[in-house]
Design an enzyme around this catalytic site. Structure first.
Site, mmCIF file in Angstrom:
data_model
loop_
_atom_site.group_PDB
_atom_site.id
_atom_site.type_symbol
_atom_site.label_atom_id
_atom_site.label_comp_id
_atom_site.label_asym_id
_atom_site.label_seq_id
_atom_site.Cartn_x
_atom_site.Cartn_y
_atom_site.Cartn_z
ATOM 1 C CG LEU A 51 31.010 40.282 49.494
ATOM 2 C CD1 LEU A 51 30.293 39.667 50.704
ATOM 3 C CD2 LEU A 51 32.488 40.502 49.807
ATOM 4 C CG HIS A 52 34.379 37.735 43.792
ATOM 5 N ND1 HIS A 52 35.336 36.883 44.291
ATOM 6 C CD2 HIS A 52 34.968 38.956 43.714
ATOM 7 C CE1 HIS A 52 36.459 37.541 44.475
ATOM 8 N NE2 HIS A 52 36.275 38.808 44.142
ATOM 9 N N GLY A 54 35.431 34.168 45.357
ATOM 10 C CA GLY A 54 36.767 34.271 45.960
ATOM 11 C C GLY A 54 36.665 34.722 47.406
ATOM 12 C CG HIS A 55 35.250 38.695 48.336
ATOM 13 N ND1 HIS A 55 34.658 39.209 47.205
ATOM 14 C CD2 HIS A 55 36.286 39.535 48.620
ATOM 15 C CE1 HIS A 55 35.287 40.310 46.832
ATOM 16 N NE2 HIS A 55 36.286 40.528 47.656
ATOM 17 C CD GLN A 79 42.750 49.301 49.803
ATOM 18 O OE1 GLN A 79 42.561 49.155 51.003
ATOM 19 N NE2 GLN A 79 42.785 48.276 48.970
ATOM 20 C CG ASP A 168 44.725 41.087 46.291
ATOM 21 O OD1 ASP A 168 44.832 42.050 45.538
ATOM 22 O OD2 ASP A 168 43.667 40.418 46.386
ATOM 23 C CB VAL A 194 38.088 31.343 44.057
ATOM 24 C CG1 VAL A 194 36.871 30.738 43.386
ATOM 25 C CG2 VAL A 194 38.269 30.774 45.456
ATOM 26 C CB SER A 203 38.903 40.494 40.377
ATOM 27 O OG SER A 203 38.954 41.880 40.616
HETATM 28 P P1 AMP Z 1 38.990 42.861 48.090
HETATM 29 O O1 AMP Z 1 37.537 42.984 48.388
HETATM 30 O O2 AMP Z 1 39.310 42.840 46.631
HETATM 31 O O3 AMP Z 1 39.843 43.808 48.884
HETATM 32 O O4 AMP Z 1 39.415 41.421 48.591
HETATM 33 C C1 AMP Z 1 39.214 41.009 49.925
HETATM 34 C C2 AMP Z 1 40.000 39.743 50.163
HETATM 35 O O5 AMP Z 1 39.533 38.732 49.269
HETATM 36 C C3 AMP Z 1 41.503 39.934 49.884
HETATM 37 O O6 AMP Z 1 42.233 39.237 50.876
HETATM 38 C C4 AMP Z 1 41.654 39.312 48.534
HETATM 39 O O7 AMP Z 1 42.955 38.809 48.295
HETATM 40 C C5 AMP Z 1 40.644 38.178 48.597
HETATM 41 N N1 AMP Z 1 40.264 37.754 47.242
HETATM 42 C C6 AMP Z 1 39.839 38.555 46.230
HETATM 43 N N2 AMP Z 1 39.643 37.828 45.107
HETATM 44 C C7 AMP Z 1 39.959 36.543 45.429
HETATM 45 C C8 AMP Z 1 39.968 35.313 44.698
HETATM 46 N N3 AMP Z 1 39.640 35.252 43.414
HETATM 47 N N4 AMP Z 1 40.335 34.199 45.342
HETATM 48 C C9 AMP Z 1 40.695 34.237 46.664
HETATM 49 N N5 AMP Z 1 40.708 35.361 47.400
HETATM 50 C C10 AMP Z 1 40.349 36.498 46.795
#
Ligand code: AMP
Length: 301
Positions: A51-52, A54-55, A79, A168, A194, A203
């Site tokens: 997690l970062h 953005g999450h 996926q 995404d 973010v 990411s």
């Molecule tokens: P992931 O863990 O990469 O599958 O992402 C989980 C959710 O977090 C997805 O809906 C992504 O689009 C969202 N997400 C990932 N990176 C960001 C970011 N930088 N800003 C906003 N949402 C994000």
């Protein structure tokens, strides 16, 4: 809107609330039924962990808008079309739990692959024109895998609102359509991207970049902003595509996989931008081995 009793409760316990960690479908279902009985509004953030910020922005929106926030961490094997990508995908569940505790999230659902896929799934979900371009074109079977896992998770968690990131964009559009076509009882919402201070979209994969490459990768968002301006001024999609290709032709560690300019909600190509209300300019770039994606929206009318 949060219900009053939960508002009071969350004010009282603030960030000290316990994070409940559940691993089985049975246990999360039991929990969800008890929330529904109490008429509590459930917000859900599906993630693959590492997690970062953005999450955490998605979690923050959910905490603000609903009574109970559930986050899932599941690195979904169906996926990934590249086994190396799956193997190298960053994982840090201990740190994730700390971040989630601090974020005000109530429940972490962290199932094993066997829990989610006791049998090899046979169901195939295809999205027609929505997966013809961008990620769908370059990552075969990706959206089938995403749709399978998101369908399972939405059925299990039954949220009132599910939150997805703009980063995404195609995924958001596809999940929204999936939810409408199959009458899922959840609102699908997107949260703006973010970014790092240099503009690079946050990411989990950024962890795999050296600090030098992270700096160089700032050109991705920078070029998207310039492309957006150029499109607004010229209304010339071809010119904008050439502009982006020229930028990346000069980069030695960054290689352009695709750059697309398409209608944002139906993902249709178009001739004249002046006939379109909202456009998405989307890009995928390899920074050495690491695949990075980003996009910007352009509202015209
Ligand atoms: P992931 O863990 O990469 O599958 O992402 C989980 C959710 O977090 C997805 O809906 C992504 O689009 C969202 N997400 C990932 N990176 C960001 C970011 N930088 N800003 C906003 N949402 C994000």
């Amino acid at each position: 809107m949060k219900s009053n009793n939960v508002l009071l409760l969350s004010q009282l316990c603030g960030n000290l609330c316990m994070l409940k960690v559940l691993n089985s479908i049975k246990s999360i279902r039991r929990e969800v039924i008890s929330y529904h009985r109490k008429n509590l509004k459930i917000g859900f953030v599906p993630t693959m962990g590492a997690l970062h910020k953005g999450h955490l922005k998605l979690v923050e929106e959910s905490v603000n808008e609903t009574d109970i926030t559930i986050v899932s961490i599941f690195v979904n094997p169906t996926q990934f079309n590249d086994s190396n990508d799956l193997k190298n995908y960053p994982r840090d569940i201990l740190k994730d739990k700390i971040l989630l505790k601090e974020s005000g999230c109530h429940i972490l659902f962290n199932p094993s692959p066997e829990e989610i896929y006791p049998n090899k799934p046979e169901t195939q979900i295809s999205f027609g024109k929505l997966e013809k371009e961008m990620e769908g074109k370059y990552r075969e079977g990706h959206f089938n895998g995403v749709a399978l896992v998101v369908s399972k998770l939405l059925n299990i968690v039954q949220p009132d609102i599910a939150y997805f990131g703009q980063k995404d964009w195609q995924q958001y559009i596809i999940i929204k359509r999936l939810s409408e076509d199959l009458n899922f009882n959840s609102k699908i919402k997107f949260v703006p991207t973010v970014r790092e201070t240099n503009g690079l979209a946050m990411s989990s994969r950024n962890q795999r970049l050296t600090s030098d490459l992270k700096e160089k990768s700032a050109v991705i968002y920078d070029s998207l902003k310039k492309a957006k301006k150029l499109l607004r001024e010229s209304n010339d999609v071809k010119l904008v595509k050439e502009f982006i290709e020229t930028i990346f032709a000069d980069e030695n560690q960054l290689s352009l996989e695709y750059f697309e300019v398409i209608e944002a909600y139906n993902l249709d190509r178009f001739e004249d931008p002046r006939e379109v209300e909202t456009i998405v300019l989307a890009i995928a770039v390899y920074a050495d081995e690491v695949r990075l994606i980003d996009n910007v929206l352009l509202e015209l009318n």
